[in-house]
Motif scaffolding. Structure first.
Motif, mmCIF file in Angstrom:
data_model
loop_
_atom_site.group_PDB
_atom_site.id
_atom_site.type_symbol
_atom_site.label_atom_id
_atom_site.label_comp_id
_atom_site.label_asym_id
_atom_site.label_seq_id
_atom_site.Cartn_x
_atom_site.Cartn_y
_atom_site.Cartn_z
ATOM 1 N N THR A 131 0.833 -1.192 0.000
ATOM 2 C CA THR A 131 0.000 0.000 0.000
ATOM 3 C C THR A 131 0.875 1.252 0.000
ATOM 4 N N HIS A 132 0.325 2.342 -0.505
ATOM 5 C CA HIS A 132 1.039 3.607 -0.368
ATOM 6 C C HIS A 132 0.326 4.480 0.660
ATOM 7 N N ASP A 133 -0.724 3.906 1.251
ATOM 8 C CA ASP A 133 -1.560 4.647 2.188
ATOM 9 C C ASP A 133 -1.151 4.285 3.618
ATOM 10 N N GLN A 134 -0.498 5.235 4.297
ATOM 11 C CA GLN A 134 0.031 4.932 5.628
ATOM 12 C C GLN A 134 -1.065 4.611 6.630
ATOM 13 N N ASP A 149 2.980 0.955 16.055
ATOM 14 C CA ASP A 149 3.413 1.860 17.113
ATOM 15 C C ASP A 149 4.886 2.208 16.979
ATOM 16 N N GLU A 150 5.692 1.193 16.693
ATOM 17 C CA GLU A 150 7.132 1.435 16.581
ATOM 18 C C GLU A 150 7.454 2.403 15.449
ATOM 19 N N VAL A 151 6.872 2.160 14.245
ATOM 20 C CA VAL A 151 7.244 3.039 13.135
ATOM 21 C C VAL A 151 6.663 4.434 13.299
ATOM 22 N N TYR A 152 5.543 4.520 14.013
ATOM 23 C CA TYR A 152 4.968 5.848 14.193
ATOM 24 C C TYR A 152 5.667 6.597 15.324
ATOM 25 N N ASP A 153 5.893 5.902 16.439
ATOM 26 C CA ASP A 153 6.436 6.584 17.612
ATOM 27 C C ASP A 153 7.948 6.718 17.590
ATOM 28 N N SER A 154 8.640 5.736 17.022
ATOM 29 C CA SER A 154 10.094 5.916 16.960
ATOM 30 C C SER A 154 10.634 5.615 15.574
ATOM 31 N N PRO A 155 10.380 6.523 14.644
ATOM 32 C CA PRO A 155 10.913 6.357 13.296
ATOM 33 C C PRO A 155 12.437 6.382 13.372
ATOM 34 N N ASN A 156 13.100 5.539 12.578
ATOM 35 C CA ASN A 156 14.553 5.489 12.691
ATOM 36 C C ASN A 156 15.271 6.229 11.575
ATOM 37 N N SER A 157 14.539 6.952 10.746
ATOM 38 C CA SER A 157 15.221 7.746 9.721
ATOM 39 C C SER A 157 14.369 8.963 9.382
ATOM 40 N N PRO A 158 15.014 9.996 8.862
ATOM 41 C CA PRO A 158 14.237 11.177 8.460
ATOM 42 C C PRO A 158 13.145 10.803 7.473
ATOM 43 N N GLY A 208 2.861 9.834 9.152
ATOM 44 C CA GLY A 208 2.335 10.885 9.999
ATOM 45 C C GLY A 208 2.882 12.232 9.572
ATOM 46 N N GLU A 209 2.500 13.274 10.302
ATOM 47 C CA GLU A 209 3.002 14.599 9.964
ATOM 48 C C GLU A 209 4.192 14.892 10.851
ATOM 49 N N SER A 210 5.108 15.696 10.337
ATOM 50 C CA SER A 210 6.273 16.012 11.151
ATOM 51 C C SER A 210 6.826 17.380 10.780
ATOM 52 N N ASN A 211 7.575 17.939 11.712
ATOM 53 C CA ASN A 211 8.291 19.184 11.476
ATOM 54 C C ASN A 211 9.775 18.894 11.472
ATOM 55 N N CYS A 212 10.486 19.607 10.628
ATOM 56 C CA CYS A 212 11.925 19.426 10.562
ATOM 57 C C CYS A 212 12.588 20.791 10.684
ATOM 58 N N LEU A 213 13.519 20.924 11.638
ATOM 59 C CA LEU A 213 14.244 22.184 11.813
ATOM 60 C C LEU A 213 15.735 21.909 11.869
ATOM 61 N N PHE A 241 10.063 16.563 14.979
ATOM 62 C CA PHE A 241 9.028 16.303 15.988
ATOM 63 C C PHE A 241 7.654 16.396 15.335
ATOM 64 N N ARG A 242 6.676 15.744 15.969
ATOM 65 C CA ARG A 242 5.331 15.725 15.402
ATOM 66 C C ARG A 242 4.537 16.927 15.909
ATOM 67 N N PRO A 243 3.589 17.404 15.106
ATOM 68 C CA PRO A 243 2.825 18.604 15.487
ATOM 69 C C PRO A 243 2.119 18.457 16.827
ATOM 70 N N GLN A 244 1.732 17.233 17.185
ATOM 71 C CA GLN A 244 0.974 17.078 18.436
ATOM 72 C C GLN A 244 1.886 16.859 19.644
ATOM 73 N N ASP A 245 3.179 16.580 19.404
ATOM 74 C CA ASP A 245 4.088 16.306 20.514
ATOM 75 C C ASP A 245 4.742 17.593 21.033
ATOM 76 N N ILE A 246 3.933 18.534 21.485
ATOM 77 C CA ILE A 246 4.491 19.804 21.980
ATOM 78 C C ILE A 246 3.714 20.264 23.216
ATOM 79 N N VAL A 247 4.320 21.146 23.982
ATOM 80 C CA VAL A 247 3.549 21.881 24.997
ATOM 81 C C VAL A 247 3.669 23.358 24.682
ATOM 82 N N LEU A 248 2.611 24.098 24.957
ATOM 83 C CA LEU A 248 2.688 25.546 24.813
ATOM 84 C C LEU A 248 3.379 26.101 26.069
#
Lengths: 286, 345
Positions: free
Chosen positions: B194-197, B222-231, B238-243, B275-282
């Protein structure tokens, strides 16, 4: 808004006058070059009445020409059915070097004048030809005999089946065959149970056109035939001979048979296109 | 049955489709090959099936080396992307095909083939459709017939190529759930492409993430979503931010500022922070944090996505609740990632 065309007309729709003119022109053209000659064939054949018509058809030489035509078509069409399926299969389902060349070669008979096609065989197998002396010393006659007629006809009609099947098979792809193989079917079972049913109407269409041409071929056959009366004359050749002898009724009587063949072919072709358009190749869909 | 893929390489002409791929598929597992187009996932599936031959490497079914076996000998069930149902056969004949073409010695009698085909038709919930032709079925129904046909031969492994690719969104969701149920009931080792995550994460026991002919990561959803091992995995799933950040003395700095985020002591220099958009605190107090201005916000289902400009062209997207969003000051927003990962530049 004044520049908009009327609502029921698209930009590609012509004015009523232009439409009538174009339709009229094509109808007149059809009448002149197709319908009138066809009618002429039948009226000429029946000019001296039905008994005379039948009598000219039962002439032994004419009868032998009919038989020979059926024989030649009966051998050439099945041969081209097999060749056509094999060639189409090869081109549509495999990738190999020289594929483009093969694909072009299949069209060769369409682009070469039939007389030349006939001559090629004379040059190869005739008495003065390349293989002539060897054939003669072994008592094999090809030119001026049935084998020559069959060879010339096979050559001329080769593209019909293949050309019909190639686009059809390319369009259908390999997935059905792969599915059959993955389910454990052998190559042969796959061909019979999957490939053949998928192409059957296209194949019939190709065979129909192939047969019409095989029976009607004049040029190539004329060169290799030698015109031996009652022996190597096919129907189209017989028509010519009778015509040259001013035996018009007989000539046109044989011609009616060829014309009927054409009409039957046309009707079957139309039926196939109407009922199985989805199973003929895209280029044939109307 | 267990399937082992060992150091497979596949080239089409000069074009390499797979480089040195190895994968162990456990017996009874439902595993997804996930990746963008051109990642080699379908090629890998076809290699397992025997529809392609590898340039190098071996494939084992259980203990037996299947590499030299033809597709017929491997006894697999393959469901094609566009189903490849035989259009001139009824649904029942389609399902029974694999049994009908068996050599006489192993072929069940006709009545038995019919009975088994009907059983499978019940299993895929198409009871009463046996006399129909494929063109008389909807896309979802065809898909189920294709699956029943593949299962009829009692395959060693079921292989599905983009099984839901050609269906509309609602049918997709229903069939997804249904496929999971069928799998749990029949226990076939199943591999699907599939190409649909979302599909891969929801359906599979394990996900194989592929990119450019290589396996990037293998793991549970869970593993691939929570601890991806490559950029790549971070970006693809999932969605992610890169800085772009600096790492120095066990601390992460962004544009020269400390952020209150620790890094390994022995690393120095530039790095990429994911980091993922939801994994933050204001953050509203003076503790170190990222600071920026709100560029735009948009509503996504039950949350609000806030796009934040951090200066010098850097942008990130954050996920907050609508209540939090209502209290935000558009001129100044402070936040800190709670989960993140650093990758070398």
């Amino acid at each position: 808004m004044a520049h908009n065309p009327p609502q029921d007309q698209g930009v590609t729709t012509e004015t009523p006058f232009a439409r009538a003119l174009l339709i009229g022109l094509s109808l007149i053209f059809l009448l002149l070059v197709l319908v009138m000659p066809l009618l002429a064939v039948f009226t000429e054949a029946l000019r001296k009445g039905f008994p005379a018509f039948l009598e000219s058809l039962s002439d032994p030489e004419t009868f032998s020409a009919i038989r020979l035509t059926l024989l030649v078509a009966g051998i050439s069409v099945p041969l081209n059915l097999v060749f056509g399926v094999v060639a189409a299969w090869t081109i549509a389902k495999f990738e190999f070097k020289g594929k483009a060349v093969l694909s072009t070669l299949i069209d060769l008979p369409f682009s070469v004048s039939p007389v030349i096609s006939g001559l090629v065989f004379v040059l190869l197998f005739g008495a003065q030809g390349l293989l002539g002396p060897w054939l003669q010393s072994n008592g094999i006659q090809i030119i001026f005999a049935v084998p020559g007629l069959v060879l010339a006809t096979v050559f001329i009609t080769f593209p019909f089946v293949a050309r019909e099947l190639i686009p059809l098979m390319q369009e259908q792809g390999n997935a059905d065959e792969e599915a059959a193989l993955s389910l454990g079917a052998s190559g042969w079972q796959t061909f019979w149970h999957v490939t053949l049913p998928n192409i059957k109407w296209g194949l019939l269409y190709g065979v129909l056109l192939c047969n019409a041409r095989a029976m009607g071929e004049f040029g190539a056959v004329s060169v290799v035939s030698g015109h031996i009366r009652g022996q190597t004359n096919t129907m189209p050749l017989q028509v010519e001979i009778l015509y040259n002898e001013y035996n018009f009724v007989a000539a046109f009587a044989v011609a009616t048979l060829l014309a009927l063949l054409a009409l039957v072919t046309l009707v079957l072709k139309a039926l196939l296109e109407h009922h199985f358009s989805a199973e003929l190749s895209a280029s044939r869909r109307h | 049955m267990e399937v082992k893929v060992q150091n497979i390489r596949k080239e089409f002409g000069r074009f390499p489709a797979l480089h040195d791929v190895s994968l162990d598929i456990r017996s009874g597992e439902l595993i997804a090959l996930l990746g963008p187009s051109g990642s080699g996932k379908t090629t890998l599936l076809r290699l397992i099936a025997g529809l392609e031959t590898p340039t190098e490497g071996r494939i084992f079914f259980g203990e037996t080396d299947a590499s030299e076996k033809t597709v017929q000998e491997r006894n697999i069930g393959f469901v094609f992307q566009h189903y490849a149902l035989f259009r001139h056969m009824t649904v029942l004949d389609n399902i029974g095909f694999g049994l009908t073409v068996r050599p006489r010695a192993t072929r069940p009698p006709k009545a038995e083939i019919r009975r088994r085909a009907k059983e499978l038709l019940d299993l895929v919930q198409l009871t009463g459709m046996e006399g129909r032709y494929p063109t008389q079925l909807s896309g979802g129904q065809r898909q189920r017939v294709a699956l029943a046909r593949a299962m009829a031969v009692e395959p060693n492994v079921l292989l599905l190529d983009e099984p839901f690719g050609a269906l509309d969104a609602q049918v997709r969701k229903d069939l997804r759930k249904w496929l999971r149920e069928i799998h749990d009931r029949t226990g076939h080792t199943t591999v699907f492409v599939t190409h649909d995550q979302e599909e891969a994460l929801e359906l599979a026991d394990r996900v194989v993430v592929m990119s450019q002919g290589k396996i990037e990561q293998v793991g549970t959803p869970d593993e691939v979503y929570d601890s991806p091992n490559s950029p790549f995995v971070f970006g693809f799933i999932g969605e992610s931010n890169c800085l772009r950040v600096d790492v120095d003395g066990g601390e992460i700095r962004f544009q020269g500022k400390t952020l209150g985020m620790a890094a390994a002591e022995d690393k120095h220099g530039e790095a990429l922070l994911y980091f993922r958009p939801q994994d933050i605190v204001l953050v509203e107090d003076d503790t170190p944090h990222f600071e920026g201005q709100i560029a735009s916000t948009r509503r996504v289902a039950g949350t609000r996505h806030v796009e934040v400009a951090l200066g010098s062209g850097a942008h990130v997207e954050l996920e907050v609740t609508p209540e939090q969003a209502a209290r935000l000051d558009p001129k100044k927003i402070g936040f800190r990632p709670t989960r993140w990962k650093l990758f070398p530049v």
